[in-house]
Design a protein around this motif. Structure first.
Motif, PDB file in Angstrom:
ATOM      1  N   TYR A 184       5.562  -7.719   5.273  1.00 13.72           N
ATOM      2  CA  TYR A 184       4.744  -6.541   5.217  1.00 13.72           C
ATOM      3  C   TYR A 184       3.527  -6.577   6.071  1.00 13.72           C
ATOM      4  O   TYR A 184       2.978  -7.727   6.313  1.00 13.72           O
ATOM      5  CB  TYR A 184       3.894  -6.404   3.797  1.00 13.72           C
ATOM      6  CG  TYR A 184       3.362  -5.109   3.521  1.00 13.72           C
ATOM      7  CD1 TYR A 184       4.120  -3.906   3.072  1.00 13.72           C
ATOM      8  CD2 TYR A 184       2.027  -5.010   3.628  1.00 13.72           C
ATOM      9  CE1 TYR A 184       3.424  -2.810   2.896  1.00 13.72           C
ATOM     10  CE2 TYR A 184       1.102  -3.743   3.545  1.00 13.72           C
ATOM     11  CZ  TYR A 184       2.062  -2.506   2.924  1.00 13.72           C
ATOM     12  OH  TYR A 184       1.180  -1.524   2.853  1.00 13.72           O
ATOM     13  N   GLY A 237       0.854  -1.142   0.213  1.00 11.52           N
ATOM     14  CA  GLY A 237       0.001  -0.002  -0.007  1.00 11.52           C
ATOM     15  C   GLY A 237       0.934   1.249  -0.117  1.00 11.52           C
ATOM     16  O   GLY A 237       2.221   1.207  -0.245  1.00 11.52           O
ATOM     17  N   LYS A 274      -5.527 -11.082   3.676  1.00 14.09           N
ATOM     18  CA  LYS A 274      -6.175  -9.788   3.359  1.00 14.09           C
ATOM     19  C   LYS A 274      -7.313  -9.240   4.409  1.00 14.09           C
ATOM     20  O   LYS A 274      -8.199 -10.353   4.788  1.00 14.09           O
ATOM     21  CB  LYS A 274      -6.871  -9.947   1.888  1.00 14.09           C
ATOM     22  CG  LYS A 274      -5.639  -9.995   0.861  1.00 14.09           C
ATOM     23  CD  LYS A 274      -6.221  -9.687  -0.458  1.00 14.09           C
ATOM     24  CE  LYS A 274      -5.298  -9.307  -1.383  1.00 14.09           C
ATOM     25  NZ  LYS A 274      -5.702  -8.839  -2.886  1.00 14.09           N
ATOM     26  N   LYS A 305      -6.590  -4.078   3.531  1.00  9.60           N
ATOM     27  CA  LYS A 305      -5.120  -4.038   3.830  1.00  9.60           C
ATOM     28  C   LYS A 305      -4.681  -5.804   3.977  1.00  9.60           C
ATOM     29  O   LYS A 305      -5.578  -6.626   3.823  1.00  9.60           O
ATOM     30  CB  LYS A 305      -5.024  -3.463   5.359  1.00  9.60           C
ATOM     31  CG  LYS A 305      -5.557  -2.190   5.461  1.00  9.60           C
ATOM     32  CD  LYS A 305      -4.688  -1.256   4.719  1.00  9.60           C
ATOM     33  CE  LYS A 305      -5.340   0.282   4.782  1.00  9.60           C
ATOM     34  NZ  LYS A 305      -5.276   0.618   5.970  1.00  9.60           N
ATOM     35  N   ASN A 306      -3.467  -5.823   4.093  1.00 10.80           N
ATOM     36  CA  ASN A 306      -2.952  -7.134   4.182  1.00 10.80           C
ATOM     37  C   ASN A 306      -1.621  -7.151   4.893  1.00 10.80           C
ATOM     38  O   ASN A 306      -0.903  -6.358   5.017  1.00 10.80           O
ATOM     39  CB  ASN A 306      -2.703  -8.014   2.672  1.00 10.80           C
ATOM     40  CG  ASN A 306      -1.463  -7.223   2.139  1.00 10.80           C
ATOM     41  OD1 ASN A 306      -0.347  -7.601   2.194  1.00 10.80           O
ATOM     42  ND2 ASN A 306      -1.689  -6.233   1.116  1.00 10.80           N
ATOM     43  N   PRO A 333       0.046  -4.245   8.125  1.00  5.96           N
ATOM     44  CA  PRO A 333      -0.850  -3.280   7.763  1.00  5.96           C
ATOM     45  C   PRO A 333      -1.077  -2.203   8.822  1.00  5.96           C
ATOM     46  O   PRO A 333      -0.825  -2.447  10.006  1.00  5.96           O
ATOM     47  CB  PRO A 333      -2.147  -4.082   7.401  1.00  5.96           C
ATOM     48  CG  PRO A 333      -2.101  -4.897   8.472  1.00  5.96           C
ATOM     49  CD  PRO A 333      -0.792  -5.422   8.617  1.00  5.96           C
ATOM     50  N   ASP A 388      -1.035   3.045   4.785  1.00  2.04           N
ATOM     51  CA  ASP A 388      -1.501   1.736   4.567  1.00  2.04           C
ATOM     52  C   ASP A 388      -0.648   0.627   5.214  1.00  2.04           C
ATOM     53  O   ASP A 388      -1.372  -0.458   5.558  1.00  2.04           O
ATOM     54  CB  ASP A 388      -1.821   1.516   3.142  1.00  2.04           C
ATOM     55  CG  ASP A 388      -2.550   2.195   2.397  1.00  2.04           C
ATOM     56  OD1 ASP A 388      -3.567   2.814   3.181  1.00  2.04           O
ATOM     57  OD2 ASP A 388      -2.688   2.460   1.066  1.00  2.04           O
ATOM     58  N   GLY A 389       0.496   0.644   5.223  1.00  2.00           N
ATOM     59  CA  GLY A 389       1.492  -0.510   5.979  1.00  2.00           C
ATOM     60  C   GLY A 389       2.996  -0.114   5.772  1.00  2.00           C
ATOM     61  O   GLY A 389       3.158   0.755   5.385  1.00  2.00           O
TER      62      GLY A 389
END
Length: 210
Positions: free
Chosen positions: A68, A49, A179, A91-92, A70, A54-55
């Protein structure tokens, strides 16, 4: 009469020659070898993101990594002090297992209290509905299991770690995404206004083969 005899002989000879060529074959064998080893370099995020909103890319190296994580921004359309606040962006969190053992893993999350100076949100619940997705569609590993409704109590103490995803034997190898769509936070009445923040701690642990 002699002309017909010669033609017939010619056709028969052609058939005999053709037949002898079609059944001729030989064979031999050779070998192919390949060595599969562990790659411990950092795995980049598949769907990053806009950082840092976002992350965050972790840059972890090794054979079992969180690549990664979020960030969540919970909002309510009409504002207010209570009710359901959502993060409508997808988001993930990304996990990569390069060990090649098929021994599985667990991903948990714990959350600190939402604070603004000396103020703390009380009695809140966060829901993280997770779904699994392969980081690479040609991944042949068996799918991981995600918690579709992970309800996490967030009060004045650090929350108990909650399982978000798990990979059993021969599952979750390679890169996987968990996710979150429409993550939400339910806040009861009785809290005071403020700009609150919290820390989400994601913990990835190996799971031995049973």
């Amino acid at each position: 009469m002699m002309k017909k005899t010669i033609i017939g002989f010619t056709l028969l000879s052609a058939l005999l020659v053709s037949g002898s060529q079609s059944v001729f074959a030989v064979e031999s064998t050779s070998k192919g070898n390949i060595l599969l080893t562990t790659d411990e370099t950092a795995t980049p995020p598949v769907e990053p993101g806009e950082e840092p909103d976002d992350g965050t890319t972790t840059g972890m190296t090794g054979s079992l990594t969180i690549d990664y994580v979020p960030n969540f921004n919970f909002v309510q359309a009409q504002g207010g002090l209570s009710g359901t606040f959502s993060d409508t962006k997808t988001k993930n969190v990304q996990v990569t297992d390069k060990r090649g053992t098929g021994s599985g893993w667990n991903l948990d999350v714990s959350i600190t209290p939402f604070k603004d100076s000396d103020k703390v949100i009380k009695g809140a619940t966060i829901t993280l509905p997770g779904t699994a997705e392969k980081g690479n569609q040609v991944n042949t590993s068996e799918a991981i299991t995600t918690q579709e409704n992970s309800n996490i109590m967030v009060n004045s103490d650090v929350s108990t770690p909650i399982n978000i995803a798990m990979a059993g034997k021969n599952e979750g190898m390679g890169t996987w995404l968990v996710k979150f769509q429409n993550a939400s936070m339910d806040i009861p009445e009785g809290n005071v206004l403020g700009n609150y923040s919290s820390t989400f701690t994601w913990t990835l642990s190996s799971t031995p083969i049973e």
